[in-house]
Design a protein around this motif. Structure first.
Motif, PDB file in Angstrom:
ATOM      1  N   PRO A   9       0.882  -1.262  -0.085  1.00  0.00           N
ATOM      2  CA  PRO A   9      -0.132  -0.032   0.076  1.00  0.00           C
ATOM      3  C   PRO A   9       0.768   1.139  -0.120  1.00  0.00           C
ATOM      4  O   PRO A   9       2.125   1.249   0.373  1.00  0.00           O
ATOM      5  N   ALA A  10       0.181   2.118  -0.587  1.00  0.00           N
ATOM      6  CA  ALA A  10       0.932   3.547  -0.729  1.00  0.00           C
ATOM      7  C   ALA A  10       0.181   4.710  -0.353  1.00  0.00           C
ATOM      8  O   ALA A  10      -1.048   4.687  -0.483  1.00  0.00           O
ATOM      9  N   PRO A  11       0.468   5.799   0.426  1.00  0.00           N
ATOM     10  CA  PRO A  11      -0.424   6.811   0.703  1.00  0.00           C
ATOM     11  C   PRO A  11      -0.334   7.783  -0.223  1.00  0.00           C
ATOM     12  O   PRO A  11       0.377   8.940   0.077  1.00  0.00           O
ATOM     13  N   PHE A  12      -1.349   7.727  -1.332  1.00  0.00           N
ATOM     14  CA  PHE A  12      -1.344   8.613  -2.381  1.00  0.00           C
ATOM     15  C   PHE A  12      -1.516  10.250  -1.772  1.00  0.00           C
ATOM     16  O   PHE A  12      -2.361  10.115  -1.083  1.00  0.00           O
ATOM     17  N   GLY A  40      -1.341  10.815   2.312  1.00  0.00           N
ATOM     18  CA  GLY A  40      -2.728  10.629   2.035  1.00  0.00           C
ATOM     19  C   GLY A  40      -3.270  10.194   3.138  1.00  0.00           C
ATOM     20  O   GLY A  40      -2.946   9.783   4.287  1.00  0.00           O
ATOM     21  N   ALA A  41      -4.605  10.189   3.171  1.00  0.00           N
ATOM     22  CA  ALA A  41      -5.697   9.798   4.137  1.00  0.00           C
ATOM     23  C   ALA A  41      -5.516   8.504   4.439  1.00  0.00           C
ATOM     24  O   ALA A  41      -5.975   7.942   5.369  1.00  0.00           O
ATOM     25  N   GLU A  42      -5.389   7.654   3.423  1.00  0.00           N
ATOM     26  CA  GLU A  42      -5.673   6.115   3.317  1.00  0.00           C
ATOM     27  C   GLU A  42      -4.580   5.527   2.311  1.00  0.00           C
ATOM     28  O   GLU A  42      -4.283   5.970   1.328  1.00  0.00           O
ATOM     29  N   ALA A  43      -3.702   4.526   2.825  1.00  0.00           N
ATOM     30  CA  ALA A  43      -2.729   3.821   2.191  1.00  0.00           C
ATOM     31  C   ALA A  43      -3.700   2.932   1.217  1.00  0.00           C
ATOM     32  O   ALA A  43      -4.228   2.038   1.734  1.00  0.00           O
ATOM     33  N   LEU A  44      -3.445   2.688  -0.051  1.00  0.00           N
ATOM     34  CA  LEU A  44      -4.069   1.983  -0.915  1.00  0.00           C
ATOM     35  C   LEU A  44      -3.127   1.104  -1.674  1.00  0.00           C
ATOM     36  O   LEU A  44      -2.017   1.719  -2.389  1.00  0.00           O
ATOM     37  N   THR A  45      -3.544  -0.120  -2.172  1.00  0.00           N
ATOM     38  CA  THR A  45      -2.481  -0.739  -3.216  1.00  0.00           C
ATOM     39  C   THR A  45      -3.003  -0.159  -4.692  1.00  0.00           C
ATOM     40  O   THR A  45      -4.029   0.336  -4.774  1.00  0.00           O
TER      41      THR A  45
END
Length: 69
Positions: A9-12, A40-45
């Protein structure tokens, strides 16, 4: 789109948010010598980003994971 992130995951961060922080840091007192970590508010893959983009665009968006080399 392609990358080599596997399921990490990365926090865009939105570029507009980066710009807003830069404007504030450059035009308001109290920021000299300070360091700010923007995340970012949320780490997403990347697969999650592809699915989100697909929903927003109304068409399929796929993330293809490639070997790092």
């Amino acid at each position: 789109f392609y990358g080599c992130m596997e399921d990490a995951p990365a926090p865009f961060v939105d570029l507009r948010d980066i710009g807003a922080v830069a404007v504030a840091a450059l035009t308001q007192p109290g920021h000299l010598g300070q360091a700010y970590e923007l995340t970012g508010a949320e780490a997403l893959t990347y697969a999650e980003v592809a699915a989100l983009l697909g929903r927003l665009l109304g068409k399929e968006v796929r993330y293809v994971d490639l070997p790092a080399e």
